[in-house]
Design an enzyme around this catalytic site. Structure first.
Site: not given
Length: 215
Positions: A80-83, A88
């Protein structure tokens, strides 16, 4: 349960998962099986539990008597690459290249928590279960479904992202099954109750739960 890997004589495609996994962050209940006709099913932790890195300390918990089909995947938080970021790209992960702080590497991802699967859950071929999801007892996950949110007990879901299709039983039957929790009974008691379970005779199963059918 005895430390037995293969449930069936001569079948090397199906394993009891708790006999082949020794990661303390992964908890698998007795009699839960995994079938893999493309790879060695004993490599489940390597091939099917993905992005499960120590930085987030997340757990995979799967209950008893679950059936997991070939290719099912559990994707953890490091996918889950941070949003929260305007990009990204995982700059904190590559702290050496970008003069970052090594202690802040977890900022590269959004942490959504553990994956928890109940008891007697059937997970279909190549389904994907995402981080933070909880799947209730008796649920059915359709082929290649992508599970992005919690699944209610005894509910069939499918699609991308997965949506409820229908409940498996009437409300009173679901309530009974959740109350008696047959999967927690002794092996001997389950053995005697198998005809009632297999035939869908929930009245007789309730009698087993009350001790009326044990004699």
């Amino acid at each position: 349960m005895m430390n037995k890997i293969y449930p069936r004589t001569g079948d090397r495609q199906t394993v009891y998962l708790n006999a082949v996994i020794d990661d303390p962050q992964i908890e698998i209940g007795d009699y839960t099986i995994y079938n893999d006709f493309r790879s060695d099913p004993r490599l489940f932790a390597t091939n099917n539990i993905l992005y499960h890195y120590p930085v987030h300390h997340e757990r995979l918990i799967i209950g008893r008597f679950c059936s997991i089909a070939c290719g099912a995947k559990f994707l953890f938080n490091c996918a889950n690459h941070t949003l929260r970021s305007l990009s990204t790209y995982t700059f904190p992960l590559f702290y050496e290249e970008w003069q970052g702080d090594r202690t802040q590497v977890a900022e590269a991802w959004d942490c959504k928590g553990d994956i928890v699967v109940g008891n007697d859950v059937w997970i279909g071929y190549e389904a994907a279960i995402l981080a933070g999801v909880r799947i209730g007892d008796g649920a059915v996950i359709g082929t290649r479904a992508v599970i992005t949110r919690d699944v209610a007990p005894y509910t069939i879901v499918g699609g991308v992202p997965a949506r409820p299709i229908r409940r498996r039983f009437a409300s009173e039957v679901i309530e009974l099954l959740l109350r008696i929790r047959w999967w927690e009974w002794s092996d001997e008691r389950i053995l005697r109750a198998i005809p009632a379970i297999q035939s869908g005779n929930w009245v007789q199963l309730e009698q087993f739960a009350c001790g009326k059918a044990d004699n």
